[in-house]
Design a protein around this motif. Structure first.
Motif, mmCIF file in Angstrom:
data_model
loop_
_atom_site.group_PDB
_atom_site.id
_atom_site.type_symbol
_atom_site.label_atom_id
_atom_site.label_comp_id
_atom_site.label_asym_id
_atom_site.label_seq_id
_atom_site.Cartn_x
_atom_site.Cartn_y
_atom_site.Cartn_z
ATOM 1 N N LYS A 139 0.817 -1.210 0.000
ATOM 2 C CA LYS A 139 0.000 0.000 0.000
ATOM 3 C C LYS A 139 0.854 1.265 0.000
ATOM 4 C CE LYS A 139 -3.863 -2.170 2.479
ATOM 5 N NZ LYS A 139 -4.615 -2.202 3.763
ATOM 6 N N SER A 140 2.070 1.163 0.545
ATOM 7 C CA SER A 140 2.936 2.337 0.653
ATOM 8 C C SER A 140 3.648 2.679 -0.644
ATOM 9 C CB SER A 140 3.985 2.112 1.742
ATOM 10 O OG SER A 140 4.988 1.185 1.310
ATOM 11 N N LEU A 141 3.617 1.782 -1.629
ATOM 12 C CA LEU A 141 4.335 2.022 -2.879
ATOM 13 C C LEU A 141 3.601 3.044 -3.739
ATOM 14 C CD1 LEU A 141 5.330 -1.632 -3.874
ATOM 15 C CD2 LEU A 141 6.697 0.063 -2.644
ATOM 16 N N PRO A 142 4.344 3.802 -4.523
ATOM 17 C CA PRO A 142 3.699 4.766 -5.422
ATOM 18 C C PRO A 142 2.777 4.051 -6.413
ATOM 19 C CG PRO A 142 6.063 5.164 -5.267
ATOM 20 C CD PRO A 142 5.806 3.852 -4.593
ATOM 21 N N GLU A 143 1.738 4.734 -6.836
ATOM 22 C CA GLU A 143 0.813 4.158 -7.794
ATOM 23 C C GLU A 143 1.552 3.758 -9.074
ATOM 24 O OE1 GLU A 143 -3.373 5.252 -10.116
ATOM 25 O OE2 GLU A 143 -2.477 6.654 -8.665
ATOM 26 N N GLY A 144 1.305 2.540 -9.535
ATOM 27 C CA GLY A 144 1.938 2.049 -10.748
ATOM 28 C C GLY A 144 3.293 1.401 -10.538
ATOM 29 N N ALA A 145 3.796 1.418 -9.304
ATOM 30 C CA ALA A 145 5.107 0.819 -9.034
ATOM 31 C C ALA A 145 5.024 -0.700 -9.142
ATOM 32 C CB ALA A 145 5.606 1.212 -7.651
ATOM 33 N N ASP A 146 6.081 -1.316 -9.650
ATOM 34 C CA ASP A 146 6.170 -2.773 -9.731
ATOM 35 C C ASP A 146 6.866 -3.263 -8.470
ATOM 36 O OD1 ASP A 146 6.691 -5.430 -10.190
ATOM 37 O OD2 ASP A 146 7.422 -5.164 -12.233
ATOM 38 N N PRO A 147 6.159 -3.937 -7.567
ATOM 39 C CA PRO A 147 6.777 -4.373 -6.303
ATOM 40 C C PRO A 147 8.020 -5.216 -6.508
ATOM 41 C CG PRO A 147 4.401 -4.711 -6.259
ATOM 42 C CD PRO A 147 4.749 -4.354 -7.669
ATOM 43 N N ARG A 148 8.050 -5.997 -7.578
ATOM 44 C CA ARG A 148 9.171 -6.902 -7.796
ATOM 45 C C ARG A 148 10.433 -6.164 -8.255
ATOM 46 N NH1 ARG A 148 7.294 -12.266 -7.677
ATOM 47 N NH2 ARG A 148 5.019 -12.346 -7.571
ATOM 48 N N LYS A 149 10.273 -4.916 -8.660
ATOM 49 C CA LYS A 149 11.423 -4.135 -9.095
ATOM 50 C C LYS A 149 11.889 -3.151 -8.027
ATOM 51 C CE LYS A 149 10.355 -4.502 -14.012
ATOM 52 N NZ LYS A 149 10.033 -3.770 -15.275
ATOM 53 N N GLU A 150 11.229 -3.178 -6.872
ATOM 54 C CA GLU A 150 11.656 -2.344 -5.756
ATOM 55 C C GLU A 150 12.954 -2.891 -5.159
ATOM 56 O OE1 GLU A 150 10.075 0.564 -4.465
ATOM 57 O OE2 GLU A 150 9.115 0.369 -6.417
ATOM 58 N N ASN A 151 13.632 -2.072 -4.381
ATOM 59 C CA ASN A 151 14.866 -2.496 -3.716
ATOM 60 C C ASN A 151 14.501 -3.349 -2.501
ATOM 61 O OD1 ASN A 151 17.396 -2.866 -2.626
ATOM 62 N ND2 ASN A 151 17.550 -0.781 -1.806
ATOM 63 N N LEU A 152 14.369 -4.644 -2.710
ATOM 64 C CA LEU A 152 13.975 -5.536 -1.620
ATOM 65 C C LEU A 152 15.049 -5.658 -0.552
ATOM 66 C CD1 LEU A 152 12.186 -8.371 -3.644
ATOM 67 C CD2 LEU A 152 11.237 -6.246 -2.722
ATOM 68 N N TYR A 153 16.273 -5.285 -0.891
ATOM 69 C CA TYR A 153 17.354 -5.365 0.097
ATOM 70 C C TYR A 153 17.231 -4.264 1.146
ATOM 71 C CZ TYR A 153 19.412 -8.995 -2.713
ATOM 72 O OH TYR A 153 19.628 -10.182 -3.367
ATOM 73 N N ALA A 154 16.375 -3.289 0.900
ATOM 74 C CA ALA A 154 16.125 -2.250 1.900
ATOM 75 C C ALA A 154 15.169 -2.738 2.991
ATOM 76 C CB ALA A 154 15.542 -1.010 1.227
ATOM 77 N N LEU A 155 14.612 -3.945 2.818
ATOM 78 C CA LEU A 155 13.630 -4.473 3.758
ATOM 79 C C LEU A 155 14.258 -5.204 4.943
ATOM 80 C CD1 LEU A 155 11.049 -5.888 1.179
ATOM 81 C CD2 LEU A 155 11.031 -3.664 2.313
#
Length: 341
Positions: free
Chosen positions: A274-290
Motif C-alpha cells: 500500500k505504501s508504494l507509489p501508484e503504478g510501481a512494480d513491487p518486484r522491481k523495488e529495492n527488496l534489500y532495503a527491507l
C-alpha cells in the motif's frame, strides 16, 4: 506426434501406470505446446497437475522440458516416466486416485507422529515466518549427497580448479538433478515431513521432486548469479499460506552464499504494498532495503519458510561451495492466485 490432440482426456482416464489425471495433464501440455490453449486456461487444475507429478517422482521442469522437446504419445510419456522415476508406489497412486474421487484424504500412517517443532519453534515461526529444523538428515547422509552431486557434475568437493567446469545440468546455481535414491531418502526425512505437517496442520501433504544446488565462491569467471531476493508466488493480497524449504548439505556460513530472507515480512507485506507509489512494480523495488538476513546453518539442517517472505541466495565470498537440496510439501487442494502480481 503425428496428429494434434483436439480433445482433453477426463481426469479419471488412466494408462498402464494406473494413475488418474496424467493423460489429462499430457493432453493439456501438448495443447499448450501447440499454442492451442489460452494463457491461464485450466488454472484451477494447476495444483492437481503438479501433484500427479509429485506422486510419480518427476520434477515439474523435467516434465515440461520433455513434453516441449518430444511431443510424446501417452504411451511414450508413461515409458519416459518409468525410465526416469521408476515405477510409482502403488499405495501412493491409490491414495492420489482416492483424492480425486473422494476429495480430502488423510494419510493415516503419519497420524500420531511425534512433533518436531516445539512451542518455541512455533512462536518463532509465527513471528519470523521461518524456522530451522536441526539435524533433519544425518551428517553421513549429507556428505553422501554432496559426493553424489560432485560425481554428477564431474567435480571434486575440495578442488577449486574443478568447480567452474561447464555441465549441461547447471543452470546458474541450480543443478537439474532430480532422481536418485539418496535424494528421495532426504525428501522422505521423517523430521522434515513432520515439520511440514505441523505447519499445514494436516497429514495429506505431498512432497515435490525438486532440484539440488551448487554455488561455488564467486570470482571474475563466475560472478554472483542470483537468484536475488524474490517471491515465487503472486503477491496479490491476501497471499495464501504456503511453504518452501531448503536443505543444507554442508556447513554453510553467512558469507558462503547462504540462503537469505526477510524475517517477519509475511506480517508487513500488505502495508508495504500500500505504501508504494501508484503504478510501481513491487518486484522491481529495492527488496534489500527491507532487512534481509542470511541464514547460517550446518550440514543436515533444513530451513522452512513462509512463501510470503522475499528470499534468495547471496554472494559466496567464502572459500568453499554451498551444496543444497530443495524440498517442499503441500496439499493437493492448495490454492494459487490466478492473477500474477
Amino acid at each position: 506426434m503425428s496428429e494434434q490432440i483436439l480433445e482433453i482426456a477426463a481426469s479419471d482416464e488412466t494408462g498402464k501406470l494406473g494413475i488418474m489425471h496424467l493423460k489429462r495433464y499430457l493432453d493439456k501440455s501438448l495443447l499448450k505446446r501447440m499454442g492451442l490453449l489460452q494463457s491461464g486456461a485450466f488454472h484451477e487444475e494447476w495444483i492437481t497437475d503438479t501433484t500427479v507429478l509429485k506422486v510419480l517422482g518427476i520434477g515439474l521442469e523435467q516434465a515440461m522440458v520433455y513434453v516441449y522437446h518430444n511431443t510424446p504419445s501417452f504411451d511414450r510419456f508413461e515409458n519416459w516416466i518409468i525410465e526416469t522415476g521408476g515405477m510409482p508406489d502403488a499405495d501412493t497412486v491409490a491414495q492420489f486416485n482416492r483424492l480425486l474421487t473422494e476429495g480430502h484424504v488423510e494419510d493415516d500412517k503419519d497420524l500420531g507422529q511425534e512433533d518436531v517443532l516445539n512451542g518455541d519453534d512455533l512462536d518463532f515461526w509465527e513471528q519470523n515466518g521461518y524456522v530451522i529444523i536441526r539435524n533433519a538428515i544425518s551428517k553421513e547422509a549429507s556428505d553422501q549427497t554432496v559426493e553424489l552431486i560432485c560425481d554428477h557434475l564431474g567435480i571434486k568437493r575440495y578442488d577449486a580448479n574443478t568447480w567452474y567446469n561447464e555441465h549441461p545440468s547447471r543452470q546458474g546455481i541450480m543443478v537439474q538433478f532430480f532422481q536418485h535414491p539418496l535424494l528421495a531418502q532426504n525428501r522422505r526425512s521423517p523430521k522434515i515431513k513432520r515439520a511440514f505437517e505441523q505447519l499445514w496442520q494436516r497429514t495429506d501433504i505431498w512432497v515435490n521432486t525438486d532440484r539440488v544446488g551448487f554455488n561455488p565462491p564467486e570470482n571474475l569467471r563466475q560472478p554472483f548469479q542470483g537468484p536475488r531476493l524474490h517471491w515465487d508466488v503472486s503477491i496479490r493480497q491476501p497471499i495464501p499460506f504456503g511453504t518452501q524449504g531448503i536443505l543444507y548439505l554442508a556447513d554453510t556460513a553467512e558469507n558462503q552464499g547462504a540462503f537469505t530472507l526477510v524475517p517477519g515480512f509475511q506480517h508487513k507485506i500488505g502495508d508495504w504494498l500500500k505504501s508504494l507509489p501508484e503504478g510501481a512494480d513491487p518486484r522491481k523495488e529495492n527488496l534489500y532495503a527491507l532487512g534481509p538476513k542470511p541464514i547460517a546453518a550446518n550440514a543436515g539442517d533444513f530451513i522452512l519458510w513462509h512463501q510470503a517472505l522475499p528470499h534468495g541466495s547471496s554472494p559466496n565470498t567464502s572459500a568453499l561451495p554451498r551444496f543444497v537440496q530443495y524440498i517442499n510439501y503441500e496439499p493437493a487442494d492448495q490454492k494459487e492466485d490466478s492473477v500474477w502480481l
